[in-house]
Write a protein that holds these residues in place. Structure first.
Motif, PDB file in Angstrom:
ATOM      1  N   CYS A  21      25.332  41.730  42.198  1.00 47.25           N
ATOM      2  CA  CYS A  21      24.872  42.663  41.161  1.00 47.25           C
ATOM      3  C   CYS A  21      25.733  42.595  39.901  1.00 47.25           C
ATOM      4  N   PHE A  22      27.053  42.772  40.038  1.00 44.60           N
ATOM      5  CA  PHE A  22      27.940  42.820  38.882  1.00 44.60           C
ATOM      6  C   PHE A  22      29.064  41.804  39.041  1.00 44.60           C
ATOM      7  N   TYR A  23      29.268  41.007  38.000  1.00 40.64           N
ATOM      8  CA  TYR A  23      30.370  40.047  37.952  1.00 40.64           C
ATOM      9  C   TYR A  23      31.200  40.395  36.722  1.00 40.64           C
ATOM     10  N   ILE A  24      32.387  40.961  36.937  1.00 39.81           N
ATOM     11  CA  ILE A  24      33.222  41.445  35.835  1.00 39.81           C
ATOM     12  C   ILE A  24      34.217  40.358  35.461  1.00 39.81           C
ATOM     13  N   ASN A  25      34.056  39.804  34.265  1.00 40.82           N
ATOM     14  CA  ASN A  25      34.862  38.662  33.840  1.00 40.82           C
ATOM     15  C   ASN A  25      35.638  38.990  32.566  1.00 40.82           C
ATOM     16  N   VAL A  50      32.002  41.886  41.829  1.00 41.71           N
ATOM     17  CA  VAL A  50      33.107  40.927  41.852  1.00 41.71           C
ATOM     18  C   VAL A  50      33.970  41.140  40.618  1.00 41.71           C
ATOM     19  N   ILE A  51      35.265  41.342  40.815  1.00 42.99           N
ATOM     20  CA  ILE A  51      36.221  41.303  39.709  1.00 42.99           C
ATOM     21  C   ILE A  51      36.766  39.880  39.676  1.00 42.99           C
ATOM     22  N   ALA A  52      36.371  39.110  38.682  1.00 42.59           N
ATOM     23  CA  ALA A  52      36.669  37.682  38.658  1.00 42.59           C
ATOM     24  C   ALA A  52      38.174  37.425  38.607  1.00 42.59           C
ATOM     25  N   THR A  53      38.566  36.255  39.073  1.00 43.03           N
ATOM     26  CA  THR A  53      39.964  35.849  39.102  1.00 43.03           C
ATOM     27  C   THR A  53      40.618  35.992  37.726  1.00 43.03           C
ATOM     28  N   ASN A  54      41.865  36.485  37.724  1.00 42.29           N
ATOM     29  CA  ASN A  54      42.693  36.641  36.518  1.00 42.29           C
ATOM     30  C   ASN A  54      42.247  37.784  35.617  1.00 42.29           C
ATOM     31  N   ASN A  55      41.465  38.730  36.133  1.00 40.79           N
ATOM     32  CA  ASN A  55      41.094  39.910  35.359  1.00 40.79           C
ATOM     33  C   ASN A  55      41.755  41.145  35.960  1.00 40.79           C
ATOM     34  N   ASN A  56      42.277  42.014  35.073  1.00 44.96           N
ATOM     35  CA  ASN A  56      43.146  43.111  35.481  1.00 44.96           C
ATOM     36  C   ASN A  56      42.751  44.424  34.806  1.00 44.96           C
ATOM     37  N   SER A  57      43.333  45.523  35.312  1.00 46.90           N
ATOM     38  CA  SER A  57      43.164  46.858  34.713  1.00 46.90           C
ATOM     39  C   SER A  57      41.696  47.242  34.590  1.00 46.90           C
ATOM     40  N   ILE A  58      40.943  47.008  35.646  1.00 46.43           N
ATOM     41  CA  ILE A  58      39.512  47.325  35.711  1.00 46.43           C
ATOM     42  C   ILE A  58      39.323  48.507  36.648  1.00 46.43           C
ATOM     43  N   THR A  59      38.415  49.402  36.286  1.00 43.52           N
ATOM     44  CA  THR A  59      38.079  50.542  37.144  1.00 43.52           C
ATOM     45  C   THR A  59      36.635  50.423  37.609  1.00 43.52           C
ATOM     46  N   ILE A  77      32.742  44.905  47.525  1.00 44.47           N
ATOM     47  CA  ILE A  77      33.593  44.793  46.336  1.00 44.47           C
ATOM     48  C   ILE A  77      34.644  43.724  46.612  1.00 44.47           C
ATOM     49  N   SER A  78      34.695  42.706  45.759  1.00 44.63           N
ATOM     50  CA  SER A  78      35.555  41.550  45.996  1.00 44.63           C
ATOM     51  C   SER A  78      36.525  41.336  44.846  1.00 44.63           C
ATOM     52  N   LEU A  79      37.818  41.198  45.178  1.00 38.04           N
ATOM     53  CA  LEU A  79      38.857  40.811  44.230  1.00 38.04           C
ATOM     54  C   LEU A  79      39.418  39.479  44.728  1.00 38.04           C
ATOM     55  N   PRO A  80      38.937  38.337  44.189  1.00 36.48           N
ATOM     56  CA  PRO A  80      39.231  37.034  44.792  1.00 36.48           C
ATOM     57  C   PRO A  80      40.615  36.474  44.500  1.00 36.48           C
ATOM     58  N   GLY A  81      41.312  36.939  43.438  1.00 40.51           N
ATOM     59  CA  GLY A  81      42.644  36.391  43.197  1.00 40.51           C
ATOM     60  C   GLY A  81      43.214  36.743  41.844  1.00 40.51           C
TER      61      GLY A  81
END
Length: 211
Positions: A21-25, A50-59, A77-81
């Motif tokens: 549904c949502f890919y946060i990049n 998905v909070i994409a790799t190398n992305n930070n400070s997301i709510t 909810i996935s935080l891959p790296g």
């Protein structure tokens, strides 16, 4: 979701997707679902968020997440790296498949995340479905309610170091007619040092004990 500056995204209706549904990049984004349904993985493997790799400070907050199609195993909810200082708060997650997990921090390079006030339920009565898997270090896991109905007793899987796991309620119910596999536990610590696991309530097969 892709932005060059901090942004607030408010969901204003139910969201349905065949896979993800949502890919946060981008860093600094707030996704507020405002209680709407996020129905993911309806026909193919994917994630709700998905909070994409190398992305930070997301709510990510106030999401009502449901896995759509039994037979397609996908995490909610996935935080891959390399995901630091994110907030996952006040979400409700319902899983259908035997190898789908609720919230997953996949690598030890993800630190300083706050996972709080979430309600996770696995409705799958097969082999294994984990409510939460934390491989990262120095994260805060607090005031979550996690319930699984599987043969394997593995509800909160903690693999990282220096995490705070506090005031969570962890419940495992063995499905009627199924044999209990003793692998794992309500809260399982695998290999990480200096974790602070305190004041949690664990119920396995109706027996209650603390950690």
């Amino acid at each position: 979701l892709d932005s060059n500056k901090p942004a607030v995204v408010e969901v204003i209706s139910d969201v349905n997707a065949s896979a993800t549904c949502f890919y946060i990049n981008a860093s600094g984004i707030t996704l507020d679902c405002q209680g709407y349904l996020i129905n993911y993985s309806q026909t193919a493997a994917g994630n709700a968020i998905v909070i994409a790799t190398n992305n930070n400070s997301i709510t990510v907050k106030n999401c009502n997440i449901a896995e759509g199609q039994r037979g397609v195993s996908s995490n909610a909810i996935s935080l891959p790296g390399n995901n630091d200082f994110n907030v996952i708060d006040n979400n409700t997650i319902f899983l259908k498949n035997s190898s789908s997990d609720g919230i997953v921090i996949s690598t030890s390079t993800s630190t300083g995340n706050n996972i709080t006030n979430n309600n996770i339920t696995s409705g799958w009565k097969g082999a294994a479905s984990i409510g939460m898997t934390i491989v990262g270090n120095s994260n805060r896991i607090e005031a979550n309610n996690i319930t699984t109905q599987t043969q394997v007793v593995l509800v909160l899987d903690l693999q990282g170091a220096s995490n705070l796991v506090k005031n969570n309620r962890v419940i495992h119910v063995t499905p009627s007619g199924s044999a209990l596999n003793a692998q794992g536990g309500g809260i399982t610590i695998q290999g990480g040092d200096f974790n602070n696991v305190t004041n949690n309530t664990i119920e396995v097969n109706q027996s209650t004990f603390g950690s």
